[in-house]
Design a protein around this motif. Structure first.
Motif, PDB file in Angstrom:
ATOM      1  N   TRP A   1       4.155   6.216   7.689  1.00 18.91           N
ATOM      2  CA  TRP A   1       3.627   4.861   7.566  1.00 18.91           C
ATOM      3  C   TRP A   1       4.231   4.032   8.685  1.00 18.91           C
TER       4      TRP A   1
ATOM      5  N   VAL B   1       1.391   2.653 -18.347  1.00 22.78           N
ATOM      6  CA  VAL B   1       1.295   1.739 -17.206  1.00 22.78           C
ATOM      7  C   VAL B   1       2.329   1.978 -16.121  1.00 22.78           C
ATOM      8  N   PHE B   2       3.415   2.665 -16.459  1.00 25.70           N
ATOM      9  CA  PHE B   2       4.444   2.921 -15.456  1.00 25.70           C
ATOM     10  C   PHE B   2       4.551   4.411 -15.120  1.00 25.70           C
ATOM     11  N   ALA B   3       3.433   5.086 -15.133  1.00 28.82           N
ATOM     12  CA  ALA B   3       3.428   6.520 -14.830  1.00 28.82           C
ATOM     13  C   ALA B   3       3.529   6.733 -13.323  1.00 28.82           C
ATOM     14  N   ALA B   4       4.719   6.539 -12.791  1.00 28.25           N
ATOM     15  CA  ALA B   4       4.966   6.727 -11.356  1.00 28.25           C
ATOM     16  C   ALA B   4       6.267   7.503 -11.196  1.00 28.25           C
ATOM     17  N   PRO B   5       6.400   8.214 -10.083  1.00 30.22           N
ATOM     18  CA  PRO B   5       7.610   9.024  -9.883  1.00 30.22           C
ATOM     19  C   PRO B   5       8.905   8.242 -10.098  1.00 30.22           C
ATOM     20  N   ALA B   6       8.976   7.013  -9.585  1.00 32.36           N
ATOM     21  CA  ALA B   6      10.223   6.261  -9.693  1.00 32.36           C
ATOM     22  C   ALA B   6      10.602   6.060 -11.159  1.00 32.36           C
TER      23      ALA B   6
ATOM     24  N   ASN C   1       7.981  10.543   2.468  1.00 35.94           N
ATOM     25  CA  ASN C   1       7.211   9.482   3.093  1.00 35.94           C
ATOM     26  C   ASN C   1       8.114   8.861   4.139  1.00 35.94           C
TER      27      ASN C   1
ATOM     28  N   PHE D   1       5.163   0.508  10.542  1.00 34.86           N
ATOM     29  CA  PHE D   1       5.394  -0.895  10.166  1.00 34.86           C
ATOM     30  C   PHE D   1       5.722  -1.835  11.311  1.00 34.86           C
TER      31      PHE D   1
ATOM     32  N   SER E   1       1.382   3.797  -3.273  1.00 38.56           N
ATOM     33  CA  SER E   1       0.781   5.123  -3.047  1.00 38.56           C
ATOM     34  C   SER E   1       1.827   6.208  -3.184  1.00 38.56           C
ATOM     35  N   THR E   2       3.093   5.812  -3.265  1.00 35.22           N
ATOM     36  CA  THR E   2       4.152   6.828  -3.238  1.00 35.22           C
ATOM     37  C   THR E   2       4.988   6.732  -4.526  1.00 35.22           C
ATOM     38  N   VAL E   3       6.232   6.335  -4.398  1.00 31.10           N
ATOM     39  CA  VAL E   3       7.110   6.361  -5.576  1.00 31.10           C
ATOM     40  C   VAL E   3       6.692   5.405  -6.685  1.00 31.10           C
ATOM     41  N   PHE E   4       5.876   4.413  -6.364  1.00 33.11           N
ATOM     42  CA  PHE E   4       5.443   3.464  -7.392  1.00 33.11           C
ATOM     43  C   PHE E   4       3.938   3.569  -7.657  1.00 33.11           C
ATOM     44  N   ALA E   5       3.438   4.767  -7.584  1.00 31.82           N
ATOM     45  CA  ALA E   5       2.003   4.980  -7.809  1.00 31.82           C
ATOM     46  C   ALA E   5       1.705   4.973  -9.313  1.00 31.82           C
ATOM     47  N   ALA E   6       1.764   3.788  -9.913  1.00 32.89           N
ATOM     48  CA  ALA E   6       1.488   3.629 -11.341  1.00 32.89           C
ATOM     49  C   ALA E   6       0.525   2.470 -11.517  1.00 32.89           C
ATOM     50  N   PRO E   7      -0.247   2.492 -12.609  1.00 36.58           N
ATOM     51  CA  PRO E   7      -1.231   1.417 -12.803  1.00 36.58           C
ATOM     52  C   PRO E   7      -0.632   0.013 -12.684  1.00 36.58           C
ATOM     53  N   ALA E   8       0.551  -0.213 -13.261  1.00 33.15           N
ATOM     54  CA  ALA E   8       1.126  -1.553 -13.235  1.00 33.15           C
ATOM     55  C   ALA E   8       1.327  -2.031 -11.804  1.00 33.15           C
ATOM     56  N   TYR E   9       1.902  -1.165 -10.970  1.00 33.12           N
ATOM     57  CA  TYR E   9       2.177  -1.552  -9.590  1.00 33.12           C
ATOM     58  C   TYR E   9       0.901  -1.642  -8.766  1.00 33.12           C
TER      59      TYR E   9
ATOM     60  N   GLU F   1       0.836  -1.201   0.000  1.00 37.55           N
ATOM     61  CA  GLU F   1       0.000   0.000   0.000  1.00 37.55           C
ATOM     62  C   GLU F   1       0.874   1.256   0.000  1.00 37.55           C
ATOM     63  N   MET F   2       1.890   1.232   0.859  1.00 31.60           N
ATOM     64  CA  MET F   2       2.823   2.380   0.900  1.00 31.60           C
ATOM     65  C   MET F   2       3.512   2.525  -0.456  1.00 31.60           C
ATOM     66  N   LEU F   3       4.051   1.415  -0.944  1.00 31.19           N
ATOM     67  CA  LEU F   3       4.855   1.463  -2.167  1.00 31.19           C
ATOM     68  C   LEU F   3       4.061   2.038  -3.336  1.00 31.19           C
TER      69      LEU F   3
END
Lengths: 291, 291, 291, 291
Positions: free
Chosen positions: B156, B208-213, B131, B158, A206-214, A202-204
């Motif tokens: 977050w 599909v990979f539209a994420a900051p990373a 984050n 953990f 929602s943040t740096v990997f907030a892309a449809p694939a992830y 959820e963290m991943l």
């Protein structure tokens, strides 16, 4: 436009329907005839054999793999029957080598060949929001652009040689496999430290990997929901293998792809071939003795 | 709140400044004193040695690695000098094993220990939008939550064991390494088929990979811009190795991480250790004879 | 015995000669006719086309790969021309899938098919000391056993299905690739610590690894002598790929083989494809920045 | 010669006995005293603590790992108590980094330090036929050569820096791991094609791989005989990790070693850590769904 559409599977059916809705005359063929019933009721015309598709100057196909394309487009006699100046848009993910062979074969017949593999799953296809990766002569692509605009949100052009689009598609699917495999290993790692993979994911995502694939595959892994399969492990293995083969053809080593291939093969060997390829997370968990 | 902040590097300095701006009394220490000058002018108080930080009941540290934490927090005498009931917030990425050892050591001294490694690069730190991955006793985290709220967009949690947050941080950095390594291989693949990696990456990171990373590192790879390094290959190797070690500690094999470790090590061996770890793309290109 | 022998390359020529010397009547064919001259002078009979080999009830072939076998044995019309009850002994390393297909095709024609890939390099072939890995019906193997006894020191039987022998051959070649790749990495490791690989390899191959495979390839690595190639990197890549494919066919992941495949491909990409596959040592050294 | 021997485990005990038989005066110490009983009856002198070994000018040790060496040789006070001009022969497999640190520490004390890790299992040790890999100053090695001649068939010298011998030892153990892992994958491959691994391995280890390493471990794999462990998977993991670390120290990527590390870790995660490391064959079989 008068068009034929061959291959009415989970992806092909909604694509053909969108073309119909957009006002085109659509001749449809599918191996098992029941898949076309709904489309016929909506106004599509029936082809009883692939060869019947030769009535249309524009043929689109969404078939399973190299073998299916060979059978339906070439061996059926369709390609030979198409009028000179016709265009064939191949929407499927095929090997780079076969894409090149097909392009030559079409050229020899005087038929334009456009590779147009798509990115997006069924719901995206139904919404007409696919991303279309197009390869082929500019004039041929422009000719079918109105159809591609119905199917997708955007058409990305990758070169005059159709197989270039297939290379990009295989590269994209490799990226998807890697995203899944990476979340799989990372989830096993945090689980080993008593953190729930769902919390981590959820963290991943929602943040740096907030892309449809992830977000899509991360959700499946978080919920351990591998069925019904949007894309089976066996298909994933096929595509990663095609990426490796496309790399080998131009001497590009891809060790991450090799590792993913081994993982998918392992999952299939464990009996999980019909699960969604997000089940790579099961492979990582099993290796770690977590299940 | 009266706090001390140790470690004013590229990440630490903007974090300390944000705490100062938020109205807290901040005592600052850094190995090289010039780094603290700007902060002192803005109203921070100087510590000439780590031990001077014992004046504050809340100590935050943002140090380079296990060794630096050991030297500055423990060997300096600071931990022993902190009053019982103090709290130490360790914002750095350290190994899981050392995080556990530190937690025990703090507990023995009656000092609360919160692991709070952060996700985000320098600009995100400056904007106070990090984050924060927090591990430790709930009461301790709640006590410093106002400070974490200054530093980050979201905290977050953990788990009660501080090292759980470190495991999540290492898992996250492994995911970053994998995203980079994957784009590196995929770029070499498409380049082998005469498609510009920049064209491929633009499509990939817009869809599909539209994420900051992916957008951040994909941009660096597309522009082949590996300097100045936001995060050096040598640091990337360190973090992937820590992820592998954290996996080994709980018997979690991570073959993708192993492959990434080998790639980073190869890049460093080629003399690129000081480049941004996006230079994994150079490793893939070199392997393919593309440069 | 009246026999035909097709394929007079570096391995085939000495094998045919040994059969001739042993008193058999040998009809020889080769793609480039000059390779058969010496044999004809020694008493062999010339075949001008593969089809001419149908005069003999026993046909042996030592051809380069699947494609060559298909062309020379099947497409040439030879298989169809062979008399019922004839036997074909395929000495080459072919894929498991093609071996199976060939077996079926021979069966349909009433011709016995024996897979008999060999282990050993040219000098071993010349000395008639090969190890022969035989697969096929027992009666068929026994019928050609006198010929195999001329060619090899020993015949090892691996099952009634010819392709089983091919699987064993591919497994063996994978072991060779792995021995080379392992010495390559180990040599880079000791060189990194200022120990000459030759010194290390002398110890290794005089003690626990005192076997022909290690001594032969270890010597090449110690002397960095990669040309003339006894077995080219490109052929090594082909055989490792065939092993991976044979594994995939029965869902056997082979991560070490995947790693070796990537290394061979990398060597080829660097322009070393025509070197002996012992040049994997160059790949390891280059990765380590040692050259 | 008047010598002390510390560490009477499965390897150390027969080595100490051979020195005793050869007429040397041997002072023995072991953590658990019962291990020394038989040696005392044969004429050895008892040391009740490591420090007691300081009576001898030549100290040999065969201890489990870095930590054991640190505890028994350094922390016990033994190194500080040794007379200037004494020599310490470390027969164990330790990390390269610790070997270097030990060498410096000995030099500071004026005590010669010889690294002399051994190749060979228990029966070889008992027969006095070990291969000894020596590193250190020539004069120091020559001084203890009469002792090494009792223990081994041959002493191989690898440089003036003791850690060079440790690097060679780790490279050798990596080769053993790779031989096992390779036979493991190859066995799974042939089993997938209905060939008994034992049949394949008999051929392999009688021909091109006719070496002790392959015959010994090949036999264990053929018989699936993983207990009692000659060398546990956990120890194998340790040594492969040390090889990777020694590689990392000089920027030598070792992807085959990484793959083997992952396999050993997987076996341990499945509960097989106490089995002989030949049980890598179980890992390969399990991955393939063969058990």
């Amino acid at each position: 436009m008068d068009i034929a559409f061959l291959g009415l599977g989970t992806m092909g059916a909604p694509m053909a329907r969108n073309l119909l809705k957009a006002g085109h005359t659509v001749h449809v063929w599918n191996r098992s005839p029941q898949a076309r019933e709904a489309l016929l009721q909506d106004g599509a015309h029936a082809c009883d054999a692939p060869l019947d598709a030769a009535v249309a100057p524009v043929v689109l196909s969404m078939l399973a793999d190299d073998a299916a394309v060979a059978e339906v487009i070439v061996d059926s006699g369709l390609l030979d029957a198409l009028p000179e100046g016709a265009v064939h848009v191949n929407l499927a993910t095929v090997s780079v080598a076969y894409a090149r062979a097909l392009a030559e074969r079409h050229a020899a017949r005087g038929v334009d060949y456009v590779a147009a593999p798509v990115v997006g799953r069924v719901d995206v296809a139904a919404a007409g929001k696919l991303n279309i990766l197009a390869g082929g002569k500019a004039a041929a692509i422009e000719r079918v652009q109105p159809l591609l605009d119905v199917l997708g949100a955007r058409t990305w052009r990758f070169g005059e040689a159709p197989e270039q689009a297939n290379a990009v598609k295989l590269a994209t699917n490799f990226c998807l496999a890697s995203a899944i495999g990476t979340m799989a290993e990372a989830s096993a790692l945090v689980r080993g430290h008593a953190v729930a993979p769902a919390d981590f994911l959820e963290m991943l995502t929602s943040t740096v990997f907030a892309a449809p694939a992830y977000q899509g595959y991360g959700g499946l892994i978080a919920r351990e929901q591998y069925t019904p399969a949007g894309f089976k492990m066996t298909l994933g293995l096929k595509d990663v293998r095609l990426a490796l083969t496309a790399g080998e053809a131009t001497q590009v080593p891809m060790p991450l792809a090799s590792t993913l291939r081994d993982g998918l093969l392992e999952g299939i060997a464990q009996g999980d071939g019909a699960l969604d390829w997000a089940a790579l997370a099961k492979v990582s968990a099993r290796r770690a003795g977590q299940q």
